[in-house]
Enzyme design. Sequence first.
Site, PDB file in Angstrom:
ATOM      1  N   LYS A  22       0.835  -1.220   0.000  1.00 34.67           N
ATOM      2  CA  LYS A  22       0.000   0.000   0.000  1.00 34.67           C
ATOM      3  C   LYS A  22       0.858   1.255   0.000  1.00 34.67           C
ATOM      4  O   LYS A  22       0.646   2.157  -0.805  1.00 34.67           O
ATOM      5  CB  LYS A  22      -0.913  -0.003   1.236  1.00 34.67           C
ATOM      6  N   ASN A  23       1.809   1.331   0.900  1.00 32.57           N
ATOM      7  CA  ASN A  23       2.545   2.592   1.045  1.00 32.57           C
ATOM      8  C   ASN A  23       3.598   2.801  -0.043  1.00 32.57           C
ATOM      9  O   ASN A  23       4.272   3.819  -0.071  1.00 32.57           O
ATOM     10  CB  ASN A  23       3.165   2.693   2.444  1.00 32.57           C
ATOM     11  N   CYS A 117      -5.455  13.208  12.752  1.00 36.41           N
ATOM     12  CA  CYS A 117      -6.007  11.881  12.475  1.00 36.41           C
ATOM     13  C   CYS A 117      -5.865  11.054  13.732  1.00 36.41           C
ATOM     14  O   CYS A 117      -5.291  11.505  14.712  1.00 36.41           O
ATOM     15  CB  CYS A 117      -5.309  11.234  11.295  1.00 36.41           C
ATOM     16  N   ARG A 122       0.194  14.859  13.131  1.00 40.67           N
ATOM     17  CA  ARG A 122       0.805  14.647  11.814  1.00 40.67           C
ATOM     18  C   ARG A 122       0.876  15.904  10.936  1.00 40.67           C
ATOM     19  O   ARG A 122       0.208  15.982   9.904  1.00 40.67           O
ATOM     20  CB  ARG A 122       0.101  13.499  11.076  1.00 40.67           C
ATOM     21  N   ASP A 306       4.298   0.820  12.026  1.00 45.08           N
ATOM     22  CA  ASP A 306       3.133   0.153  11.445  1.00 45.08           C
ATOM     23  C   ASP A 306       2.995  -1.313  11.891  1.00 45.08           C
ATOM     24  O   ASP A 306       2.004  -1.966  11.542  1.00 45.08           O
ATOM     25  CB  ASP A 306       3.183   0.214   9.902  1.00 45.08           C
ATOM     26  N   ARG A 398      -8.799  -0.336   4.141  1.00 45.44           N
ATOM     27  CA  ARG A 398      -7.906   0.669   3.559  1.00 45.44           C
ATOM     28  C   ARG A 398      -6.540   0.068   3.242  1.00 45.44           C
ATOM     29  O   ARG A 398      -5.841   0.542   2.347  1.00 45.44           O
ATOM     30  CB  ARG A 398      -7.712   1.828   4.543  1.00 45.44           C
TER      31      ARG A 398
HETATM   32  N1  EPU Z   1       6.119  14.905  10.778  1.00 43.31           N
HETATM   33  C1  EPU Z   1       6.198  16.251  11.041  1.00 43.31           C
HETATM   34  N2  EPU Z   1       6.186  17.141   9.990  1.00 43.31           N
HETATM   35  C2  EPU Z   1       6.065  16.733   8.706  1.00 43.31           C
HETATM   36  C3  EPU Z   1       5.997  15.354   8.426  1.00 43.31           C
HETATM   37  C4  EPU Z   1       6.034  14.458   9.490  1.00 43.31           C
HETATM   38  O1  EPU Z   1       6.277  16.654  12.210  1.00 43.31           O
HETATM   39  O2  EPU Z   1       6.041  17.594   7.808  1.00 43.31           O
HETATM   40  C5  EPU Z   1       6.175  13.921  11.881  1.00 43.31           C
HETATM   41  C6  EPU Z   1       4.885  13.124  12.017  1.00 43.31           C
HETATM   42  O3  EPU Z   1       3.915  13.825  12.774  1.00 43.31           O
HETATM   43  C7  EPU Z   1       5.378  11.873  12.706  1.00 43.31           C
HETATM   44  C8  EPU Z   1       6.763  11.676  12.089  1.00 43.31           C
HETATM   45  O4  EPU Z   1       7.145  12.946  11.562  1.00 43.31           O
HETATM   46  O5  EPU Z   1       5.498  12.081  14.078  1.00 43.31           O
HETATM   47  C9  EPU Z   1       6.860  10.644  10.994  1.00 43.31           C
HETATM   48  O6  EPU Z   1       5.776  10.792  10.093  1.00 43.31           O
HETATM   49  P1  EPU Z   1       5.894  10.476   8.536  1.00 43.31           P
HETATM   50  O7  EPU Z   1       5.804  11.757   7.801  1.00 43.31           O
HETATM   51  O8  EPU Z   1       7.064   9.613   8.279  1.00 43.31           O
HETATM   52  O9  EPU Z   1       4.556   9.676   8.292  1.00 43.31           O
HETATM   53  P2  EPU Z   1       3.731   9.683   6.958  1.00 43.31           P
HETATM   54  O10 EPU Z   1       4.634   9.905   5.819  1.00 43.31           O
HETATM   55  O11 EPU Z   1       2.557  10.582   7.105  1.00 43.31           O
HETATM   56  C10 EPU Z   1       3.969   7.149   6.374  1.00 43.31           C
HETATM   57  C11 EPU Z   1       3.045   5.995   6.189  1.00 43.31           C
HETATM   58  C12 EPU Z   1       2.455   5.613   7.522  1.00 43.31           C
HETATM   59  C13 EPU Z   1       3.589   5.231   8.462  1.00 43.31           C
HETATM   60  C14 EPU Z   1       4.578   6.397   8.576  1.00 43.31           C
HETATM   61  C15 EPU Z   1       5.804   6.071   9.405  1.00 43.31           C
HETATM   62  C16 EPU Z   1       2.282   6.321   3.937  1.00 43.31           C
HETATM   63  C17 EPU Z   1       1.161   6.640   3.005  1.00 43.31           C
HETATM   64  N3  EPU Z   1       2.005   6.366   5.236  1.00 43.31           N
HETATM   65  O12 EPU Z   1       3.175   8.209   6.914  1.00 43.31           O
HETATM   66  O13 EPU Z   1       1.635   4.470   7.298  1.00 43.31           O
HETATM   67  O14 EPU Z   1       3.084   4.945   9.742  1.00 43.31           O
HETATM   68  O15 EPU Z   1       5.024   6.786   7.267  1.00 43.31           O
HETATM   69  O16 EPU Z   1       6.487   4.985   8.888  1.00 43.31           O
HETATM   70  O17 EPU Z   1       3.358   5.987   3.500  1.00 43.31           O
HETATM   71  C18 EPU Z   1      -0.142   2.979   7.739  1.00 43.31           C
HETATM   72  O18 EPU Z   1       0.157   2.385   6.691  1.00 43.31           O
HETATM   73  O19 EPU Z   1      -0.962   2.513   8.569  1.00 43.31           O
HETATM   74  C19 EPU Z   1       0.472   4.267   8.031  1.00 43.31           C
HETATM   75  C20 EPU Z   1      -0.026   5.107   8.940  1.00 43.31           C
END
Ligand code: EPU
Length: 419
Positions: A22-23, A117, A122, A306, A398
């Site tokens: 998915k990701n 969320c 996030r 995850d 999802r």
């Molecule tokens: N963060 C910030 N600022 C930003 C971006 C991130 O503070 O601009 C923080 C977030 O709040 C969090 C941390 O950085 O505390 C890491 O978040 P990240 O941005 O890596 O998460 P994401 O990209 O939104 C993806 C996956 C998630 C997975 C996370 C961590 C996708 C579509 N989603 O989310 O997947 O948990 O990386 O590995 O790739 C899931 O599949 O259930 C899922 C939630």
Amino acid sequence: MAKIVISGGVPLNGEVWISGAKNAVLPILAATLLADEPMSIGNVPHLHDVTTTMELLGQMGVQLVLDERMKIHVDSRQARHWVAPYDLVKTMRASILVLGPLVAKYGSADVSLPGGCAIGSRPVDQHIRGLQALGAKVSVENGYIRARADRLKGAHIVMDMVTVTGTENILMAATLARGTTVIENAAQEPEVVDLARCLLAMGAQISGIGTSTLVIDGVERLHGAHYEVQPDRIETGTFLVAGAITSGRVLAKRTRSDNMQAVLQKLEECGAEINTGADFIEIDMKGRRPRAVNIDTAPYPAFPTDMQAQFAALNCVAEGVGVITENVFENRFMHIQELQRLGADIRVDGARAIIHGVTEMTGAPIMATDLRASACLVLAGLVAKGDTSVDRVYHIDRGYECIEEKLSGLGARIRRLAN
Ligand code: EPU
């Protein structure tokens, strides 16, 4: 609302096919916006988040055809409406992934802010800061991120923290920027690697793939390509935990083990025998009860957030005490209260959940709050005595393809009720 009902107590035994990740498929679909020619993406999992992404791209004028072999043919040459509206973004945060491609290719993107969320606030400040460094003018107005640019310009960007979709957005944008972009403190997750490989196939110039420093030499245009999405390491891990928690044996096929070392080590620590090959992973508990394990989540290659909820379920019925520390998201313990309803012995102390394994949990009605929490509750239901009904299973759809069919194939007594 649909429910999944599980009658627990059957040790799983058998083989399961793993779907595409998915990701990985979500950013790869967003990347098709960058191409000047049609693309095709294979090994696409049949998931709600994929449908939502197709709807999002379709609203922009992108033509998408899903064939019967789960291959998506994408033609983005007619994309005209460069907006990701709130009603789609609120159901899937990953919609933010169109921001980088749209501004790089079309010079314009209006993407709704995702907001909070279930697993935490996030923010997306790193996505915005990165695009600004590449020369985009970005403002936030009426709940939308509004980005405008002529051609982006390469820049040296040091991310404040490791962010998966943040890295992906900037990486995609940088492929069409003039000059060289360096992204330091980049996410090294296998899904970022898969996206980068797809971009390579489209003609992008990227080095440092899989490391924390990505170097991108911008090109004038990206062409079409065919790309096969990698297997889902989180789905794989979830089925391996299903084998472990039920003291059973599960052979996950059409998957890979090289990007799952942290998870496999923890399964070995809990007493599992693990056997891996080029495209399979087998777990065998030989009928033994699992031992509790400590988990500390962190960016790849450390233990993935995850998989945290699934190991919380495992610890509930394991021998001993396991401490789970969630370091990535501030609010990813929503499953704990539901596990307690099944009789689990858990104390939460800030970012730590201290779990004393019990010899038996008992079935109850419980409610899913997010994707991985719902997987955790289904796992708990596999071992709880009697019936466990998991409400709000749209969360599981999802990210898990045909979960009840796959678990039934392993011997679980599981069914879906329409409402
Ligand atoms: N963060 C910030 N600022 C930003 C971006 C991130 O503070 O601009 C923080 C977030 O709040 C969090 C941390 O950085 O505390 C890491 O978040 P990240 O941005 O890596 O998460 P994401 O990209 O939104 C993806 C996956 C998630 C997975 C996370 C961590 C996708 C579509 N989603 O989310 O997947 O948990 O990386 O590995 O790739 C899931 O599949 O259930 C899922 C939630």
